[in-house]
Structures are given as structure tokens and as C-alpha cells.
Design a protein around this motif. Structure first.
Motif, mmCIF file in Angstrom:
data_model
loop_
_atom_site.group_PDB
_atom_site.id
_atom_site.type_symbol
_atom_site.label_atom_id
_atom_site.label_comp_id
_atom_site.label_asym_id
_atom_site.label_seq_id
_atom_site.Cartn_x
_atom_site.Cartn_y
_atom_site.Cartn_z
ATOM 1 N N MET A 1 0.821 -1.186 0.000
ATOM 2 C CA MET A 1 0.000 0.000 0.000
ATOM 3 C C MET A 1 0.874 1.262 0.000
ATOM 4 S SD MET A 1 -3.053 1.046 -0.026
ATOM 5 C CE MET A 1 -4.302 2.087 0.598
ATOM 6 N N GLU A 2 1.906 1.294 0.840
ATOM 7 C CA GLU A 2 2.787 2.459 0.896
ATOM 8 C C GLU A 2 3.526 2.650 -0.421
ATOM 9 O OE1 GLU A 2 5.401 2.582 4.259
ATOM 10 O OE2 GLU A 2 3.819 1.900 5.611
ATOM 11 N N GLU A 3 3.912 1.534 -1.058
ATOM 12 C CA GLU A 3 4.617 1.621 -2.332
ATOM 13 C C GLU A 3 3.713 2.243 -3.398
ATOM 14 O OE1 GLU A 3 6.580 -1.349 -5.589
ATOM 15 O OE2 GLU A 3 6.762 -1.889 -3.479
ATOM 16 N N PHE A 4 2.446 1.813 -3.447
ATOM 17 C CA PHE A 4 1.496 2.391 -4.393
ATOM 18 C C PHE A 4 1.337 3.890 -4.145
ATOM 19 C CE2 PHE A 4 -2.863 3.919 -4.988
ATOM 20 C CZ PHE A 4 -2.934 3.884 -6.362
ATOM 21 N N GLU A 5 1.204 4.270 -2.890
ATOM 22 C CA GLU A 5 1.007 5.681 -2.553
ATOM 23 C C GLU A 5 2.208 6.519 -2.977
ATOM 24 O OE1 GLU A 5 0.024 5.879 1.591
ATOM 25 O OE2 GLU A 5 -1.966 5.015 1.270
ATOM 26 N N SER A 6 3.410 6.018 -2.775
ATOM 27 C CA SER A 6 4.586 6.803 -3.161
ATOM 28 C C SER A 6 4.689 6.910 -4.683
ATOM 29 C CB SER A 6 5.862 6.205 -2.572
ATOM 30 O OG SER A 6 6.153 4.968 -3.166
ATOM 31 N N VAL A 7 4.371 5.830 -5.393
ATOM 32 C CA VAL A 7 4.398 5.876 -6.858
ATOM 33 C C VAL A 7 3.297 6.813 -7.355
ATOM 34 C CG1 VAL A 7 4.008 4.515 -8.951
ATOM 35 C CG2 VAL A 7 5.472 3.618 -7.149
ATOM 36 N N ALA A 8 2.108 6.713 -6.773
ATOM 37 C CA ALA A 8 0.997 7.569 -7.188
ATOM 38 C C ALA A 8 1.341 9.039 -6.960
ATOM 39 C CB ALA A 8 -0.274 7.190 -6.436
ATOM 40 N N ARG A 9 1.938 9.351 -5.822
ATOM 41 C CA ARG A 9 2.332 10.738 -5.548
ATOM 42 C C ARG A 9 3.345 11.232 -6.584
ATOM 43 N NH1 ARG A 9 1.801 9.368 -0.134
ATOM 44 N NH2 ARG A 9 3.943 8.650 0.012
ATOM 45 N N ALA A 10 4.223 10.337 -7.014
ATOM 46 C CA ALA A 10 5.262 10.733 -7.970
ATOM 47 C C ALA A 10 4.709 10.994 -9.369
ATOM 48 C CB ALA A 10 6.340 9.654 -8.040
ATOM 49 N N VAL A 11 3.635 10.311 -9.745
ATOM 50 C CA VAL A 11 3.165 10.422 -11.125
ATOM 51 C C VAL A 11 1.871 11.202 -11.296
ATOM 52 C CG1 VAL A 11 4.298 8.253 -11.775
ATOM 53 C CG2 VAL A 11 1.880 8.234 -11.155
ATOM 54 N N VAL A 12 1.103 11.405 -10.238
ATOM 55 C CA VAL A 12 -0.243 11.957 -10.415
ATOM 56 C C VAL A 12 -0.228 13.351 -11.036
ATOM 57 C CG1 VAL A 12 -0.610 12.957 -8.111
ATOM 58 C CG2 VAL A 12 -2.540 12.050 -9.390
ATOM 59 N N GLU A 13 0.605 14.260 -10.588
ATOM 60 C CA GLU A 13 0.600 15.615 -11.149
ATOM 61 C C GLU A 13 1.148 15.672 -12.575
ATOM 62 O OE1 GLU A 13 -1.082 18.303 -10.286
ATOM 63 O OE2 GLU A 13 -1.869 16.989 -8.728
ATOM 64 N N PRO A 14 2.296 15.015 -12.871
ATOM 65 C CA PRO A 14 2.756 15.037 -14.266
ATOM 66 C C PRO A 14 1.749 14.391 -15.227
ATOM 67 C CG PRO A 14 4.525 14.310 -12.827
ATOM 68 C CD PRO A 14 3.292 14.399 -11.992
ATOM 69 N N VAL A 15 1.117 13.308 -14.799
ATOM 70 C CA VAL A 15 0.134 12.649 -15.665
ATOM 71 C C VAL A 15 -1.101 13.540 -15.815
ATOM 72 C CG1 VAL A 15 -1.411 10.657 -15.882
ATOM 73 C CG2 VAL A 15 0.966 10.315 -15.223
ATOM 74 N N ARG A 16 -1.521 14.185 -14.746
ATOM 75 C CA ARG A 16 -2.667 15.112 -14.826
ATOM 76 C C ARG A 16 -2.371 16.231 -15.822
ATOM 77 N NH1 ARG A 16 -6.358 16.000 -10.579
ATOM 78 N NH2 ARG A 16 -4.762 15.115 -9.232
ATOM 79 N N ARG A 17 -1.177 16.814 -15.747
ATOM 80 C CA ARG A 17 -0.811 17.886 -16.685
ATOM 81 C C ARG A 17 -0.798 17.357 -18.117
ATOM 82 N NH1 ARG A 17 2.986 19.023 -12.581
ATOM 83 N NH2 ARG A 17 4.592 17.988 -13.808
ATOM 84 N N TYR A 18 -0.230 16.162 -18.299
ATOM 85 C CA TYR A 18 -0.193 15.535 -19.618
ATOM 86 C C TYR A 18 -1.606 15.408 -20.181
ATOM 87 C CZ TYR A 18 0.123 11.796 -23.058
ATOM 88 O OH TYR A 18 0.008 11.045 -24.196
ATOM 89 N N LEU A 19 -2.516 14.896 -19.377
ATOM 90 C CA LEU A 19 -3.886 14.671 -19.833
ATOM 91 C C LEU A 19 -4.627 15.981 -20.082
ATOM 92 C CD1 LEU A 19 -4.739 11.722 -17.430
ATOM 93 C CD2 LEU A 19 -4.509 11.575 -19.931
ATOM 94 N N ARG A 20 -4.463 16.944 -19.208
ATOM 95 C CA ARG A 20 -5.197 18.217 -19.332
ATOM 96 C C ARG A 20 -4.791 18.985 -20.587
ATOM 97 N NH1 ARG A 20 -7.615 20.318 -14.181
ATOM 98 N NH2 ARG A 20 -8.798 18.472 -13.598
ATOM 99 N N ARG A 21 -3.547 18.793 -21.028
ATOM 100 C CA ARG A 21 -3.116 19.483 -22.249
ATOM 101 C C ARG A 21 -3.676 18.834 -23.500
ATOM 102 N NH1 ARG A 21 1.675 20.348 -19.325
ATOM 103 N NH2 ARG A 21 2.549 18.386 -20.015
ATOM 104 N N ARG A 22 -4.193 17.634 -23.368
ATOM 105 C CA ARG A 22 -4.616 16.899 -24.540
ATOM 106 C C ARG A 22 -6.118 16.699 -24.665
ATOM 107 N NH1 ARG A 22 0.321 16.108 -23.266
ATOM 108 N NH2 ARG A 22 1.865 15.555 -24.810
ATOM 109 N N THR A 23 -6.865 16.995 -23.610
ATOM 110 C CA THR A 23 -8.301 16.763 -23.654
ATOM 111 C C THR A 23 -9.003 17.674 -22.658
ATOM 112 O OG1 THR A 23 -9.992 15.020 -23.665
ATOM 113 C CG2 THR A 23 -8.280 14.871 -21.964
#
Length: 173
Positions: A1-23
Motif C-alpha cells: 500500500m505504501e509503495e502504491f502511494e509513493s508511486v501515485a504521488r510521484a506520477v499523479v501531477e505530471p500525468v494530470r498535466r499531460y492529460l489536461r493538455r490533450r483533452t
């Protein structure tokens, strides 16, 4: 669970920005949720640098959303009046700022070139991350980026110089 949370924290904002620029925002939020679900389900498959992997998943989620949107459009066309297709140049037709010029020039490039430039410049992926995402070598990425930048430069030059904003301002005065 902690591993998922740390990975999610690392990728959520860059992925959100990626998606928002495209749709649109709603589709971006839905796709981000799908990315996090895949991240959770396939935690064992996530590489040491999760960002390129997560953006790859986001690309697939956007492709699925676009296919769904096209199916909905075809269905609406069959059962009612056809919905007009959005004009991709509409938002840049009269714009004079540099961002609009770049977007217009990007629209003239091949999809692969435009996507590579966006991933590099807008999403800040390194050559190594791009190579991982695209399943190629870092050297191949560097060459493709160099060529894509040249094509973008040519497209911007074909468009002509930036309009003189001072003359336009005088006309309105």
C-alpha cells in the motif's frame, strides 16, 4: 500500500498535466482515475521510473476515450441531427500570441512528431524516459527529437513572421 502511494504521488501531477493538455478536464480526470487503477492493479509491473510507464498508460486511456467519443458521435449522427465536428484551428485562427503559433505549427506536423515534442517540452520527459516509453534507444529519441524540432521550426517559418501587434493596436485606437 505504501509503495502504491509513493508511486501515485510521484506520477499523479505530471500525468494530470499531460492529460489536461490533450483533452477536456472531465475526460482528463476520468483517464487519470483509470491510470491510477491500472497502477494499483499492476503494481508488480511498474518499473523503477514509473513516469514514462504511467504516461504510456495515460496515452492508451486517452485513445480509448477518443474511440468512445467517436462511437458516440456516430450513434448521435444515426439517431438525430449530426453533431458538428470541432474545428481544430478555431481556437488559434485569430490568436497572435506565441503559444497559438506553436500550437498551429504543431497541428501541421505528423502526430508522432507533435507527440514527441509535447512529451519532451510540455511534460518534461528526459531522453531516457522517452526511450522507455517509446520502446526505443536514447540515441533514436535524440535523433527523432532533433528532426521533429527542425520540422517544427520549418512549420513556424512557413507560417511567416509574427504579426505586428503595434500596428493592430493603432488601428483599434
Amino acid at each position: 500500500m505504501e509503495e502504491f502511494e509513493s508511486v501515485a504521488r510521484a506520477v499523479v501531477e505530471p500525468v494530470r498535466r499531460y492529460l489536461r493538455r490533450r483533452t477536456d478536464a472531465a475526460t482528463a480526470d476520468d483517464a487519470l482515475g483509470e491510470v491510477l487503477l491500472v497502477l494499483w492493479r499492476r503494481a508488480a509491473d511498474v518499473p523503477a521510473d514509473p513516469l514514462p510507464w504511467a504516461i504510456g498508460v495515460a496515452r492508451l486511456c486517452l485513445a480509448n476515450a477518443e474511440r468512445s467519443r467517436r462511437r458516440q458521435h456516430r450513434l448521435a449522427a444515426r439517431i438525430g441531427p449530426a453533431l458538428p465536428e470541432p474545428d481544430p484551428t478555431e481556437d488559434v485562427a485569430g490568436a497572435l500570441d506565441d503559444a497559438a503559433r506553436v500550437r498551429a505549427a504543431l497541428a501541421t506536423l505528423k502526430d508522432a512528431d507533435a507527440e514527441l515534442l509535447r512529451l519532451s517540452a510540455w511534460d518534461g520527459l528526459t531522453h531516457d524516459q522517452l526511450a522507455q516509453l517509446l520502446g526505443t534507444t536514447t540515441n533514436a529519441v535524440a535523433i527523432r527529437l532533433h528532426r521533429a524540432r527542425g520540422r517544427l521550426r520549418d512549420a513556424l517559418e512557413r507560417e511567416g513572421p509574427e504579426p505586428d501587434r503595434t500596428a493592430r493596436g493603432k488601428e483599434q485606437a
